[in-house]
Design a protein around this motif. Structure first.
Motif, PDB file in Angstrom:
ATOM      1  N   UNK A  11     -32.541  29.680 -18.250  1.00  0.00           N
ATOM      2  CA  UNK A  11     -33.597  28.729 -18.602  1.00  0.00           C
ATOM      3  C   UNK A  11     -34.686  29.448 -19.391  1.00  0.00           C
ATOM      4  N   UNK A  12     -34.930  29.023 -20.617  1.00  0.00           N
ATOM      5  CA  UNK A  12     -36.046  29.589 -21.376  1.00  0.00           C
ATOM      6  C   UNK A  12     -37.312  28.774 -21.097  1.00  0.00           C
ATOM      7  N   UNK A  85     -22.761  29.169 -17.210  1.00  0.00           N
ATOM      8  CA  UNK A  85     -22.230  27.800 -17.285  1.00  0.00           C
ATOM      9  C   UNK A  85     -23.134  26.890 -18.092  1.00  0.00           C
ATOM     10  N   UNK A  86     -24.409  27.236 -18.153  1.00  0.00           N
ATOM     11  CA  UNK A  86     -25.347  26.395 -18.877  1.00  0.00           C
ATOM     12  C   UNK A  86     -26.537  27.175 -19.381  1.00  0.00           C
ATOM     13  N   UNK A  87     -27.169  26.630 -20.410  1.00  0.00           N
ATOM     14  CA  UNK A  87     -28.405  27.184 -20.966  1.00  0.00           C
ATOM     15  C   UNK A  87     -29.358  26.022 -21.199  1.00  0.00           C
ATOM     16  N   UNK A  88     -30.581  26.160 -20.727  1.00  0.00           N
ATOM     17  CA  UNK A  88     -31.628  25.168 -20.957  1.00  0.00           C
ATOM     18  C   UNK A  88     -32.700  25.827 -21.809  1.00  0.00           C
ATOM     19  N   UNK A  89     -32.996  25.219 -22.943  1.00  0.00           N
ATOM     20  CA  UNK A  89     -34.007  25.793 -23.835  1.00  0.00           C
ATOM     21  C   UNK A  89     -35.220  24.879 -23.895  1.00  0.00           C
ATOM     22  N   UNK A  90     -36.341  25.350 -23.349  1.00  0.00           N
ATOM     23  CA  UNK A  90     -37.560  24.543 -23.371  1.00  0.00           C
ATOM     24  C   UNK A  90     -38.747  25.276 -23.983  1.00  0.00           C
ATOM     25  N   UNK A 114     -40.896  27.702 -32.000  1.00  0.00           N
ATOM     26  CA  UNK A 114     -40.286  26.433 -31.625  1.00  0.00           C
ATOM     27  C   UNK A 114     -38.955  26.198 -32.325  1.00  0.00           C
ATOM     28  N   UNK A 115     -38.893  26.410 -33.617  1.00  0.00           N
ATOM     29  CA  UNK A 115     -37.643  26.169 -34.356  1.00  0.00           C
ATOM     30  C   UNK A 115     -36.771  27.416 -34.414  1.00  0.00           C
ATOM     31  N   UNK A 138     -28.583  22.525 -23.191  1.00  0.00           N
ATOM     32  CA  UNK A 138     -29.532  21.411 -23.209  1.00  0.00           C
ATOM     33  C   UNK A 138     -30.813  21.891 -23.873  1.00  0.00           C
ATOM     34  N   UNK A 139     -31.227  21.204 -24.915  1.00  0.00           N
ATOM     35  CA  UNK A 139     -32.416  21.569 -25.681  1.00  0.00           C
ATOM     36  C   UNK A 139     -33.496  20.522 -25.460  1.00  0.00           C
TER      37      UNK A 139
END
Length: 325
Positions: A11-12, A85-90, A114-115, A138-139
């Motif tokens: 998770x970022x 299994x997953x990466x969440x980018x916030x 951000x970009x 998930x972004x």
């Protein structure tokens, strides 16, 4: 056993706001979490909170705008947790102000974070999934990735790019079975980001009404991790606002500045500064801000009436168009 039990997720932006709420929710469901942000101090707090929930949590300090830093963080996360299994980018950054008043170096860094940060994280996530046989990215986008508003060019600009990048990745993922890409785009959310952001308006920003708790967005994120979808809107007014922006641009342009001043900017005076755009400010990082629903009811009512008026006008336009055709 919960659905995410036994899985590993990076998770970022995990030190604050939606990222922090997501990490805690994943920990509660039994996932091992790799916590990424620029602030080791804040991440240590989140790590302790995740471990108190019985989950394994590791800290990987990185600046998402630095590609080498992100690559090293992914390598360390996989070394400690195994395949992701997953990466969440916030993670994101912004500074309030008219475009010409935001210093170029602050604007450029906000866009890069951000970009460019989204590109760096997505690149590493896709490489990780390719090596392990698949995974879910998930972004966090934004309502401001679909509309525009004054005083937020440093955020609107890269969020439009984030939405475009995610859409492209989704199309390309059709040829890589096992890899999923989802977009979550919230409206106003009660997080510390508004006080953490830079400002060159002599005022801080605040979330526009209606304001959702970060946990509501986190639930949408976790659901998309294990049940991917093209995009999910979080915010009851989002679709109405987007419709007004697209169907009635002249009306939108007249209304958006006074509504932004009424509902998107704090009344308190603030000293102009880059906020956390250039360096982290761990003392202000938490799950929630100070923007609960109660204080915005009068503004929300006014904004709701304006949005309803725009919605009725757009319906009338569509009805008239259908009769003509």
């Amino acid at each position: 056993m919960t659905e995410s039990s036994g899985r590993a997720v990076l998770v970022t932006g995990a030190s604050s706001g939606i990222g922090r709420a997501t990490a805690l929710m994943l920990a509660e469901e039994g996932a091992a979490v790799a916590l990424l942000s620029r602030s080791a101090q804040a991440l240590a707090e989140v790590q302790a909170m995740c471990e108190a929930r019985g989950a394994r949590a590791v800290v990987v300090v990185a600046d998402v705008s630095d590609r080498a830093s992100v690559e090293a963080a992914f390598e360390e996360a996989e070394r400690q947790l195994g395949a992701l299994d997953g990466v969440v980018h916030s993670a994101a950054a912004l500074a309030y102000g008219r475009f010409e008043d935001v210093p170029p170096e602050v604007f450029d860094q906000a866009v890069l974070t951000t970009l460019g940060g989204t590109a760096n994280v997505a690149r590493c996530a896709l490489a990780s999934f390719a090596a392990s046989g698949g995974g879910s990215l998930v972004v966090l986008g934004s309502l401001l990735g679909k509309i525009s508003t004054p005083y937020m060019s440093s955020y609107v600009t890269p969020k439009w790019g984030v939405h475009g990048l995610v859409r492209t990745l989704q199309i390309e993922a059709r040829s890589t079975p096992g890899t999923e890409v989802s977009l979550i785009w919230p409206g106003g959310v009660d997080t510390p980001v508004y006080l953490q952001a830079g400002t060159y308006l002599k005022r801080h920003g605040r979330p526009p009404p209606p304001v959702d708790p970060p946990e509501k967005v986190a639930r949408a994120v976790v659901e998309a991790l294990w049940r991917p979808r093209r995009e999910t809107s979080v915010g009851i007014a989002n679709q109405v606002v987007v419709a007004g922006f697209r169907l009635l641009p002249a009306v939108f342009d007249v209304l958006v500045t006074p509504l932004m001043k009424a509902g998107g900017l704090s009344r308190d005076e603030a000293v102009d500064s880059p906020g956390n755009v250039l360096t982290p400010t761990p003392a202000g990082e938490a799950v929630h801000g100070r923007w609960g629903r109660h204080w915005l009811r009068p503004v929300a009512a006014a904004a709701g009436l304006a949005a309803a008026g725009a919605g009725l006008a757009s319906s009338a336009i569509r009805s008239t168009t259908k009769r003509r055709t």
